[in-house]
Scaffold this motif. Structure first.
Motif, PDB file in Angstrom:
ATOM      1  N   LEU A 199       0.816  -1.217   0.000  1.00  0.00           N
ATOM      2  CA  LEU A 199       0.000   0.000   0.000  1.00  0.00           C
ATOM      3  C   LEU A 199       0.850   1.269   0.000  1.00  0.00           C
ATOM      4  CD1 LEU A 199      -2.754  -1.032   2.591  1.00  0.00           C
ATOM      5  CD2 LEU A 199      -2.717  -1.351   0.098  1.00  0.00           C
ATOM      6  N   SER A 200       2.154   1.128  -0.229  1.00  0.00           N
ATOM      7  CA  SER A 200       3.018   2.302  -0.253  1.00  0.00           C
ATOM      8  C   SER A 200       3.483   2.670  -1.652  1.00  0.00           C
ATOM      9  CB  SER A 200       4.257   2.068   0.627  1.00  0.00           C
ATOM     10  OG  SER A 200       5.064   1.028   0.094  1.00  0.00           O
ATOM     11  N   CYS A 201       3.029   1.915  -2.667  1.00  0.00           N
ATOM     12  CA  CYS A 201       3.461   2.209  -4.038  1.00  0.00           C
ATOM     13  C   CYS A 201       2.395   1.787  -5.034  1.00  0.00           C
ATOM     14  CB  CYS A 201       4.778   1.504  -4.355  1.00  0.00           C
ATOM     15  SG  CYS A 201       4.686  -0.301  -4.250  1.00  0.00           S
ATOM     16  N   GLU A 202       2.506   2.308  -6.254  1.00  0.00           N
ATOM     17  CA  GLU A 202       1.594   1.907  -7.330  1.00  0.00           C
ATOM     18  C   GLU A 202       1.864   0.461  -7.707  1.00  0.00           C
ATOM     19  OE1 GLU A 202       0.699   4.412 -10.669  1.00  0.00           O
ATOM     20  OE2 GLU A 202       1.690   6.121  -9.721  1.00  0.00           O
ATOM     21  N   GLY A 203       0.796  -0.253  -8.019  1.00  0.00           N
ATOM     22  CA  GLY A 203       0.946  -1.668  -8.301  1.00  0.00           C
ATOM     23  C   GLY A 203       1.662  -1.980  -9.597  1.00  0.00           C
ATOM     24  N   SER A 204       1.417  -1.214 -10.650  1.00  0.00           N
ATOM     25  CA  SER A 204       1.971  -1.539 -11.962  1.00  0.00           C
ATOM     26  C   SER A 204       3.398  -1.052 -12.136  1.00  0.00           C
ATOM     27  CB  SER A 204       1.091  -0.952 -13.068  1.00  0.00           C
ATOM     28  OG  SER A 204       0.991   0.464 -12.924  1.00  0.00           O
ATOM     29  N   THR A 205       3.733   0.095 -11.542  1.00  0.00           N
ATOM     30  CA  THR A 205       5.055   0.690 -11.739  1.00  0.00           C
ATOM     31  C   THR A 205       5.955   0.597 -10.514  1.00  0.00           C
ATOM     32  OG1 THR A 205       4.336   2.887 -11.000  1.00  0.00           O
ATOM     33  CG2 THR A 205       4.010   2.343 -13.329  1.00  0.00           C
ATOM     34  N   LEU A 206       5.381   0.279  -9.357  1.00  0.00           N
ATOM     35  CA  LEU A 206       6.087   0.267  -8.073  1.00  0.00           C
ATOM     36  C   LEU A 206       6.634   1.644  -7.704  1.00  0.00           C
ATOM     37  CD1 LEU A 206       8.053  -3.131  -8.259  1.00  0.00           C
ATOM     38  CD2 LEU A 206       5.758  -2.673  -7.367  1.00  0.00           C
ATOM     39  N   ALA A 207       6.114   2.680  -8.345  1.00  0.00           N
ATOM     40  CA  ALA A 207       6.523   4.046  -8.024  1.00  0.00           C
ATOM     41  C   ALA A 207       5.898   4.476  -6.703  1.00  0.00           C
ATOM     42  CB  ALA A 207       6.089   4.998  -9.138  1.00  0.00           C
ATOM     43  N   PRO A 208       6.593   5.273  -5.900  1.00  0.00           N
ATOM     44  CA  PRO A 208       6.016   5.762  -4.641  1.00  0.00           C
ATOM     45  C   PRO A 208       4.736   6.555  -4.899  1.00  0.00           C
ATOM     46  CG  PRO A 208       8.372   6.201  -4.738  1.00  0.00           C
ATOM     47  CD  PRO A 208       7.969   5.749  -6.109  1.00  0.00           C
ATOM     48  N   LEU A 209       3.819   6.491  -3.949  1.00  0.00           N
ATOM     49  CA  LEU A 209       2.583   7.254  -4.077  1.00  0.00           C
ATOM     50  C   LEU A 209       2.893   8.749  -4.022  1.00  0.00           C
ATOM     51  CD1 LEU A 209       0.149   5.218  -1.781  1.00  0.00           C
ATOM     52  CD2 LEU A 209       0.771   4.825  -4.177  1.00  0.00           C
ATOM     53  N   GLN A 210       2.143   9.502  -4.816  1.00  0.00           N
ATOM     54  CA  GLN A 210       2.346  10.941  -4.896  1.00  0.00           C
ATOM     55  C   GLN A 210       1.412  11.665  -3.942  1.00  0.00           C
ATOM     56  OE1 GLN A 210       4.848  12.350  -6.865  1.00  0.00           O
ATOM     57  NE2 GLN A 210       5.365  10.163  -7.025  1.00  0.00           N
ATOM     58  N   GLU A 211       1.980  12.536  -3.125  1.00  0.00           N
ATOM     59  CA  GLU A 211       1.201  13.293  -2.148  1.00  0.00           C
ATOM     60  C   GLU A 211       0.106  14.093  -2.849  1.00  0.00           C
ATOM     61  OE1 GLU A 211       1.860  16.655   1.364  1.00  0.00           O
ATOM     62  OE2 GLU A 211       3.576  15.824   0.258  1.00  0.00           O
ATOM     63  N   GLY A 212      -1.109  14.042  -2.282  1.00  0.00           N
ATOM     64  CA  GLY A 212      -2.241  14.765  -2.831  1.00  0.00           C
ATOM     65  C   GLY A 212      -2.987  14.035  -3.928  1.00  0.00           C
ATOM     66  N   THR A 213      -2.497  12.869  -4.354  1.00  0.00           N
ATOM     67  CA  THR A 213      -3.140  12.073  -5.397  1.00  0.00           C
ATOM     68  C   THR A 213      -3.987  10.980  -4.755  1.00  0.00           C
ATOM     69  OG1 THR A 213      -1.292  12.467  -6.904  1.00  0.00           O
ATOM     70  CG2 THR A 213      -2.752  10.632  -7.433  1.00  0.00           C
ATOM     71  N   SER A 214      -5.148  10.703  -5.335  1.00  0.00           N
ATOM     72  CA  SER A 214      -6.034   9.653  -4.843  1.00  0.00           C
ATOM     73  C   SER A 214      -5.795   8.362  -5.618  1.00  0.00           C
ATOM     74  CB  SER A 214      -7.494  10.076  -4.960  1.00  0.00           C
ATOM     75  OG  SER A 214      -7.769  11.165  -4.101  1.00  0.00           O
ATOM     76  N   TYR A 215      -5.923   7.236  -4.918  1.00  0.00           N
ATOM     77  CA  TYR A 215      -5.682   5.920  -5.512  1.00  0.00           C
ATOM     78  C   TYR A 215      -6.813   4.972  -5.122  1.00  0.00           C
ATOM     79  CZ  TYR A 215      -0.883   7.608  -6.147  1.00  0.00           C
ATOM     80  OH  TYR A 215       0.225   8.329  -6.497  1.00  0.00           O
ATOM     81  N   VAL A 216      -7.024   3.983  -5.984  1.00  0.00           N
ATOM     82  CA  VAL A 216      -7.978   2.917  -5.692  1.00  0.00           C
ATOM     83  C   VAL A 216      -7.237   1.585  -5.699  1.00  0.00           C
ATOM     84  CG1 VAL A 216      -9.984   4.140  -6.600  1.00  0.00           C
ATOM     85  CG2 VAL A 216      -8.628   2.699  -8.115  1.00  0.00           C
ATOM     86  N   LEU A 217      -7.763   0.631  -4.948  1.00  0.00           N
ATOM     87  CA  LEU A 217      -7.132  -0.674  -4.783  1.00  0.00           C
ATOM     88  C   LEU A 217      -7.831  -1.707  -5.656  1.00  0.00           C
ATOM     89  CD1 LEU A 217      -5.064  -2.405  -3.208  1.00  0.00           C
ATOM     90  CD2 LEU A 217      -6.812  -2.705  -1.443  1.00  0.00           C
ATOM     91  N   GLY A 218      -7.064  -2.364  -6.514  1.00  0.00           N
ATOM     92  CA  GLY A 218      -7.605  -3.408  -7.380  1.00  0.00           C
ATOM     93  C   GLY A 218      -7.086  -4.770  -6.994  1.00  0.00           C
ATOM     94  N   ALA A 219      -7.870  -5.798  -7.251  1.00  0.00           N
ATOM     95  CA  ALA A 219      -7.479  -7.153  -6.854  1.00  0.00           C
ATOM     96  C   ALA A 219      -6.253  -7.628  -7.607  1.00  0.00           C
ATOM     97  CB  ALA A 219      -8.643  -8.113  -7.089  1.00  0.00           C
ATOM     98  N   GLU A 220      -6.111  -7.266  -8.871  1.00  0.00           N
ATOM     99  CA  GLU A 220      -4.987  -7.721  -9.672  1.00  0.00           C
ATOM    100  C   GLU A 220      -3.941  -6.633  -9.883  1.00  0.00           C
ATOM    101  OE1 GLU A 220      -6.738  -9.138 -13.278  1.00  0.00           O
ATOM    102  OE2 GLU A 220      -7.130 -11.140 -12.456  1.00  0.00           O
ATOM    103  N   SER A 221      -4.377  -5.372  -9.881  1.00  0.00           N
ATOM    104  CA  SER A 221      -3.467  -4.284 -10.230  1.00  0.00           C
ATOM    105  C   SER A 221      -2.803  -3.629  -9.037  1.00  0.00           C
ATOM    106  CB  SER A 221      -4.241  -3.210 -11.015  1.00  0.00           C
ATOM    107  OG  SER A 221      -5.291  -2.659 -10.225  1.00  0.00           O
ATOM    108  N   GLY A 222      -3.272  -3.892  -7.825  1.00  0.00           N
ATOM    109  CA  GLY A 222      -2.784  -3.147  -6.678  1.00  0.00           C
ATOM    110  C   GLY A 222      -3.320  -1.728  -6.708  1.00  0.00           C
ATOM    111  N   LEU A 223      -2.567  -0.787  -6.192  1.00  0.00           N
ATOM    112  CA  LEU A 223      -3.015   0.610  -6.188  1.00  0.00           C
ATOM    113  C   LEU A 223      -2.776   1.244  -7.559  1.00  0.00           C
ATOM    114  CD1 LEU A 223      -1.741   1.951  -2.739  1.00  0.00           C
ATOM    115  CD2 LEU A 223      -4.058   1.276  -3.367  1.00  0.00           C
ATOM    116  N   ARG A 224      -3.762   2.011  -8.002  1.00  0.00           N
ATOM    117  CA  ARG A 224      -3.633   2.797  -9.226  1.00  0.00           C
ATOM    118  C   ARG A 224      -4.275   4.149  -9.001  1.00  0.00           C
ATOM    119  NH1 ARG A 224      -8.454   3.489 -11.411  1.00  0.00           N
ATOM    120  NH2 ARG A 224     -10.091   1.892 -11.217  1.00  0.00           N
TER     121      ARG A 224
END
Length: 266
Positions: free
Chosen positions: A152-177
Motif C-alpha cells: 500500500l506504499s506504491c503503485e501496483g503496476s510501476t512500483l513508483a512511490p505514491l504521490q502526495e495529494g493524489t487519490s488511488y484505488v485498490l484493485g485485486a490484480e493491479s494493486g493501487l492505481r
C-alpha cells in the motif's frame, strides 16, 4: 507406529457440520496448526462433556489424535477471557469466521493471524462502538498474512512511490492505481501510507483499527472487492443473512449493511 497426538492447542471453532446422529465435524482455527478438521464423537448427546464447550467465538484448548485429514477430538476446555459476543457482535464474529473458512487453506499455520483474531473477537464482544473498525482492521491483516494484499506504499503496476495529494484505488490484480473520475471510492496517498505503516506496527490490529477510523467508508468496498475476488463468491453468507433479517424488519427500504457504517455491517 504411534498415532500422533496434539494436546491443549489454543483454538477457536469456526464451523460445525453434522456427521451422524450423535457426532459433529468441526472446522477449527488453531494457533500452531492453522485450520484443521476434527470429528467430535458423541458431542450431540445430552451427556457429552464437550456439548457446552464447543461453541464459536470462544477461546478453547483442544486435544486431538490421528494422522488423517480429519482428526479425532480427545479433549476440549474453555479458556475464558471474555464473554461470547451476542447480537450484532455475534454476526460480525460469524463474518470473520466465514472469511477464515474461505481464505485459509487447511494445515497452513498463521500464529500471528490467530493472535489478531483472538483480539478481534474480544474487541467485538467488548466494544460495540468499534465493530466496523475491527472488521476493517482484521480484513487488512487477513489479506496481508495470506499474501493477497498488495503493497500500500506504491503503485501496483510501476512500483513508483505514491504521490502526495493524489487519490488511488485498490484493485485485486493491479494493486493501487491512480483514481479516475468514475471511481466512486478512493483514498488519498497519505491514507494508504498510514494504513501500510499500521500494518508494519508491532501491534498491527490496534494500529490498523486507528488508521481505518478516518477512511473506513471508502476503504470498506475496496477491501470487500478483494475478498470477493480471492474467495470466489459474490456475496458472503453472513452479509446475505443481514440483508434477509433487515428485509423482515423493513421490507420497503433495505439499506446495504456492508456499505453502511452501522455496527452490523460485514
Amino acid at each position: 507406529m504411534a498415532t500422533r497426538r496434539t494436546s491443549e492447542e489454543p483454538a477457536f471453532v469456526l464451523h460445525r457440520y453434522d456427521w451422524s446422529e450423535s457426532s459433529l465435524i468441526l472446522e477449527v482455527f488453531t494457533r500452531h496448526h492453522g485450520r484443521i478438521a476434527l470429528v467430535a464423537k458423541g458431542v450431540k448427546k445430552p451427556t457429552s462433556q464437550f456439548r457446552p464447550v464447543l461453541l464459536p467465538l470462544q477461546p478453547l484448548a483442544l486435544s486431538w489424535g490421528g494422522d488423517a485429514e480429519v482428526r479425532t477430538l480427545k479433549a476440549a476446555q474453555w479458556q475464558g477471557g471474555h464473554v461470547m459476543p451476542t447480537g450484532d457482535a455475534l454476526l460480525s464474529g460469524s463474518y470473520l469466521n466465514e472469511l477464515l473458512m474461505r481464505l485459509l487453506a487447511r494445515d497452513d499455520p498463521h500464529p500471528g493471524l490467530f493472535d489478531h483474531y483472538t483480539l478481534a473477537v474480544q474487541l467485538l464482544a467488548e466494544r460495540s462502538d468499534a465493530q466496523q473498525l475491527v472488521l476493517r482492521a482484521f480484513e487488512l491483516l487477513l489479506l496481508r498474512d495470506t499474501g493477497l494484499l498488495p503493497d500500500l506504499s506504491c503503485e501496483g503496476s510501476t512500483l513508483a512511490p505514491l504521490q502526495e495529494g493524489t487519490s488511488y484505488v485498490l484493485g485485486a490484480e493491479s494493486g493501487l492505481r491512480v483514481a479516475h473520475g468514475d471511481d466512486v471510492h478512493s483514498l488519498e496517498a497519505s491514507q494508504w501510507l498510514l494504513l501500510q505503516t499500521a500494518l508494519n506496527d508491532r501491534d498491527p490490529l490496534i494500529a490498523s483499527l486507528r488508521a481505518c477510523s478516518g477512511c473506513q467508508q471508502s476503504l470498506q468496498p475496496q477491501l470487500r472487492a478483494l475478498l470477493h475476488y480471492h474467495s470466489g463468491v459474490r456475496v458472503f453468507r453472513t452479509r446475505q443473512l443481514l440483508l434477509d433479517l433487515q428485509s423482515l424488519v423493513r421490507p420497503k427500504a433495505v439499506p446495504d449493511p456492508v456499505a453502511s457504517s452501522g455496527p452490523t455491517s460485514s
